[in-house]
Design a protein around this motif. Structure first.
Motif, short mmCIF file in Angstrom:
data_model
loop_
_atom_site.label_atom_id
_atom_site.label_comp_id
_atom_site.label_asym_id
_atom_site.label_seq_id
_atom_site.Cartn_x
_atom_site.Cartn_y
_atom_site.Cartn_z
N LYS A 232 0.84 -1.19 0.00
CA LYS A 232 0.00 0.00 0.00
C LYS A 232 0.88 1.24 0.00
CE LYS A 232 -4.07 -1.99 2.25
NZ LYS A 232 -5.08 -1.84 3.35
N VAL A 233 0.34 2.31 -0.56
CA VAL A 233 1.10 3.57 -0.66
C VAL A 233 0.18 4.73 -0.30
CG1 VAL A 233 2.60 2.66 -2.48
CG2 VAL A 233 0.52 3.92 -3.10
N HIS A 234 0.80 5.85 0.07
CA HIS A 234 0.02 7.07 0.28
C HIS A 234 -0.57 7.52 -1.05
CE1 HIS A 234 1.24 7.69 4.44
NE2 HIS A 234 2.50 7.44 4.09
N PRO A 235 -1.80 8.00 -1.06
CA PRO A 235 -2.44 8.41 -2.31
C PRO A 235 -1.75 9.59 -3.00
CG PRO A 235 -4.08 8.11 -0.58
CD PRO A 235 -2.74 8.08 0.09
N GLU A 236 -1.01 10.38 -2.25
CA GLU A 236 -0.35 11.54 -2.83
C GLU A 236 1.02 11.14 -3.38
OE1 GLU A 236 -3.26 12.70 0.23
OE2 GLU A 236 -1.48 11.41 0.28
N PRO A 237 1.19 11.13 -4.70
CA PRO A 237 2.50 10.78 -5.27
C PRO A 237 3.54 11.87 -4.97
CG PRO A 237 0.74 10.63 -6.91
CD PRO A 237 0.19 11.38 -5.74
N GLN A 266 9.21 3.41 1.86
CA GLN A 266 8.40 4.01 2.92
C GLN A 266 6.94 4.16 2.51
OE1 GLN A 266 10.04 4.39 5.85
NE2 GLN A 266 11.69 3.51 4.61
N GLY A 267 6.59 3.63 1.35
CA GLY A 267 5.19 3.64 0.94
C GLY A 267 4.76 4.86 0.15
N PHE A 268 5.65 5.38 -0.70
CA PHE A 268 5.30 6.51 -1.55
C PHE A 268 5.42 6.12 -3.02
CE2 PHE A 268 6.67 8.56 2.38
CZ PHE A 268 5.64 9.48 2.58
N THR A 269 4.53 6.65 -3.84
CA THR A 269 4.65 6.52 -5.28
C THR A 269 5.54 7.65 -5.77
OG1 THR A 269 2.45 5.54 -5.51
CG2 THR A 269 3.41 6.53 -7.48
N PRO A 546 14.75 9.77 7.71
CA PRO A 546 13.56 9.33 8.44
C PRO A 546 12.70 10.50 8.93
CG PRO A 546 15.45 8.03 9.12
CD PRO A 546 15.98 9.14 8.27
N ALA A 547 13.35 11.59 9.37
CA ALA A 547 12.59 12.77 9.81
C ALA A 547 11.79 13.35 8.65
CB ALA A 547 13.53 13.81 10.40
N TRP A 548 12.38 13.32 7.47
CA TRP A 548 11.70 13.86 6.28
C TRP A 548 10.50 13.01 5.89
CZ3 TRP A 548 13.38 12.61 0.72
CH2 TRP A 548 12.61 13.33 -0.20
N THR A 549 10.70 11.69 5.82
CA THR A 549 9.59 10.84 5.41
C THR A 549 8.48 10.81 6.46
OG1 THR A 549 10.84 8.91 6.22
CG2 THR A 549 10.94 9.37 3.87
N LYS A 550 8.86 10.98 7.72
CA LYS A 550 7.83 11.10 8.76
C LYS A 550 7.01 12.37 8.53
CE LYS A 550 7.18 11.39 13.78
NZ LYS A 550 7.86 11.42 15.12
N TRP A 551 7.70 13.46 8.19
CA TRP A 551 7.01 14.72 7.89
C TRP A 551 6.12 14.57 6.67
CZ3 TRP A 551 7.21 17.96 3.60
CH2 TRP A 551 6.69 19.24 3.76
N LEU A 552 6.63 13.90 5.61
CA LEU A 552 5.82 13.66 4.43
C LEU A 552 4.57 12.86 4.77
CD1 LEU A 552 8.51 12.82 1.70
CD2 LEU A 552 6.93 14.77 1.66
N GLY A 553 4.73 11.89 5.67
CA GLY A 553 3.59 11.08 6.06
C GLY A 553 2.50 11.88 6.73
N LYS A 559 -2.77 5.15 3.68
CA LYS A 559 -2.29 4.36 2.56
C LYS A 559 -3.42 3.54 1.94
CE LYS A 559 2.49 3.97 4.22
NZ LYS A 559 3.56 3.04 4.64
N ALA A 560 -3.27 3.33 0.62
CA ALA A 560 -4.23 2.54 -0.14
C ALA A 560 -3.46 1.76 -1.20
CB ALA A 560 -5.27 3.45 -0.78
N LEU A 561 -4.18 1.05 -2.06
CA LEU A 561 -3.52 0.29 -3.11
C LEU A 561 -2.78 1.23 -4.05
CD1 LEU A 561 -6.29 -2.33 -3.97
CD2 LEU A 561 -4.19 -2.69 -2.66
#
Length: 580
Positions: A232-237, A266-269, A546-553, A559-561
């Protein structure tokens, strides 16, 4: 292609082009001879310094005193037998200066040579600094020029005054000089174009190997969509806009230090732009073309094909500047498709752009325009010489000593070195607009930069911003990158990491000796100066990723397909990255 003439920043809009070859012929020959260096600007600077020094008797007296002190200190050191004691040395090398770090340099007579040179270098610094009436720009440039001239005559650069080279010559019976001569011949042939050496490309083999597809192609860029590595990934690419000064895969080097690989894990497109390597036929392409065929085209494709309502924008170096322009124009026009903006070592205010400003003035830009007019573009080698000069001891003289005097083989090319050697050209119009509108006029920060015929303002940006500066960046100094805080109405999370312009960004988890600071300033908070921020932000060990991807999250939805591939023009890394 859209006509971008109205937004061009060139001064050539109202001149008689039919007369241009006659007007520029002499200057073009001169620029080729000087390799783009502006002799008039240098002479003006030196005359300004000399005249102000001649009119400053107090400064002259202080220099006489300095010369006397340095001579006395050196004489005392020599008469004492050049003691091998740092406390007894008249002067210590500046931080990072490793020219005289070997044991042999601590013994006579070479210790006397090293100390004498460092004292002379110190005197040159004083002679070119703090001259009353001298402009700050000429002050900094004269000090820099004096350092470059002194550096060329360092005793470490010559066989008979370099103890390490002499020892190596005796030990190998001159084989080091034979190897060095062969290396010099190869370099000279490559420099003069007689036998240009191109190392075999590693792209798609062990570099830029993240799996993906080219899903969009314009004349200026290919858009790569990477395969997801999570269920699964976050819907926002994420759309990454790299600098067009180098190939895109700085952010997708080896798998262990690939930003792309880390983001997908980390689950991003992730979508990445790969810029075309322009040639003379692209001479008239400008900043507006890069905006239209780059971020705008990519954003339209992503939102249309994936149905995403929001996209995270990430810009690196010049790509971050272009992304900021896109974000400002979108905010002006009511386009809310950006969820956030990350600026990696990217400047938006060029009023204090660091050491690079010593190479950018009206005379220099005019000279470069003459050079580019004859070629249609700026060669990477013509541009990279300025970057090398900023660290000449490390990037020029130490390499010459190691290769030509010691006869050592070139070190094995790691992934970052391979990327650095894979450079690109820049279209004449675009580069002229960039230098004039950003460095000379600072149009973007002052609200004068025009997009589609109307000015944009960074103050219209309201989306969350994540900025990254690196402590030893000579290209985009972190305090210059930090200025994004004062330019917009956005919450800014800023991270400062150790390392330089490239190595600081490539700071993957597990990288040894890495640390960073991070702190968020809300739009309504009181303004912090860089020094205030430095005292407020706490130091953390390890990677800032990791601090950046946490902020992006936190700026993303649940997350979705993952979305399907949005096209299949070719496999990653695509075709544009292979262009020489």
């Amino acid at each position: 292609m859209k006509d971008t003439g109205k937004t061009a920043g060139l001064r050539t809009a109202d001149h008689d082009e039919s007369r241009e070859p006659d007007n520029r012929a002499l200057r073009q020959k001169l620029t080729k001879f000087t390799r783009g260096g502006p002799p008039i600007s240098t002479m003006t600077m030196m005359n300004d310094w000399a005249l102000h020094l001649a009119a400053a008797p107090d400064k002259q007296l202080s220099l006489m005193k300095k010369a006397q002190e340095n001579w006395f200190a050196w004489s005392q050191f020599v008469m004492a037998g050049c003691p091998d004691d740092p406390e007894a040395s008249p002067i210590a090398p500046q931080k990072g200066d490793r020219r005289f770090s070997g044991e042999a340099w601590a013994k006579a007579p070479f210790a006397a040579l090293a100390q004498g040179f460092l004292l002379a270098e110190n005197f040159a610094d004083h002679a070119t600094s703090d001259v009353p009436g001298l402009t700050p720009a000429h002050d900094a440039s004269m000090t820099f020029l004096a350092r470059q001239l002194m550096g060329a005559f360092a005793p470490s650069n010559f066989l008979m005054t370099n103890p390490e080279a002499l020892s190596k010559t005796i030990e190998t019976r001159g084989e080091n000089l034979q190897n060095g001569g062969a290396a010099f011949l190869r370099d000279w042939q490559a420099l003069t174009g007689q036998d240009a050496l191109h190392p075999p490309s590693r792209v798609g083999k062990d570099l830029a190997v993240s799996r993906g597809k080219v899903v969009l192609r314009t004349h200026l860029m290919e858009l790569i969509q990477y395969e997801p590595t999570t269920d699964k990934v976050h819907p926002e690419p994420i759309l990454i806009v790299p600098a067009w000064i180098m190939k895109y895969y700085i952010l997708d080097l080896s798998p262990e230090n690939s930003v792309v690989r880390y983001l997908t894990d980390q689950g991003f497109t992730v979508f990445m732009m790969s810029w075309r390597n322009p040639d003379a036929a692209d001479a008239d392409l400008g900043m507006a073309d890069y905006l239209e065929q780059g971020p705008r085209a990519a954003l339209d494709h992503i939102c249309t094909k994936t149905k995403a309502k929001k996209v995270h924008g990430v810009g690196y170096c010049l790509g971050g500047t272009l992304l900021s322009i896109a974000a400002a124009s979108m905010a002006r026009d009511g386009d809310d498709r950006l969820a956030s903006m990350t600026l990696l070592a990217a400047q938006t205010d060029f009023s204090e752009a660091g050491e690079l400003m010593m190479f950018i003035n009206e005379s220099q830009v005019s000279f470069l325009e003459d050079l580019m007019a004859s070629q249609g573009y700026l060669e990477a080698t013509q541009m990279m010489s300025a970057f090398q000069m900023m660290r000449s001891n490390d990037l020029i003289w130490s390499r010459m000593v190691r290769t030509y005097l010691l006869g050592d083989d070139e070190p094995a090319m790691n992934d970052l070195m391979a990327w650095n050697a894979d450079s690109t050209r820049m279209p004449a119009r675009m580069h002229s607009e960039y230098l004039r509108q950003m460095f000379l006029n600072n149009d973007l920060a002052t609200g004068r930069y025009a997009v589609d015929g109307h000015a944009v303002s960074l103050r219209d940006i309201r989306i969350p911003v994540f900025g990254v500066g690196t402590e030893t960046d000579h290209i985009a100094p972190w305090k210059s990158v930090f200025k994004i805080h004062a330019l917009g109405h956005a919450d800014v999370t800023f991270a400062l990491t150790n390392g330089g312009h490239n190595a600081g960004v490539l700071s993957e988890p597990g990288h040894k000796r890495r640390h960073f600071r991070v702190y968020t300033t809300r739009d309504q908070d009181r303004a912090l100066t860089p020094d205030d921020w430095l005292e407020t932000a706490k130091m953390s060990e390890g990677s800032w990723w990791p601090a950046w991807t946490k902020w992006l999250g936190t700026q993303s939805s649940e997350k979705a397909l993952p979305p399907k591939m949005t096209g299949d023009l070719s496999d990653a890394p695509g075709t544009y990255v292979m262009m020489e």
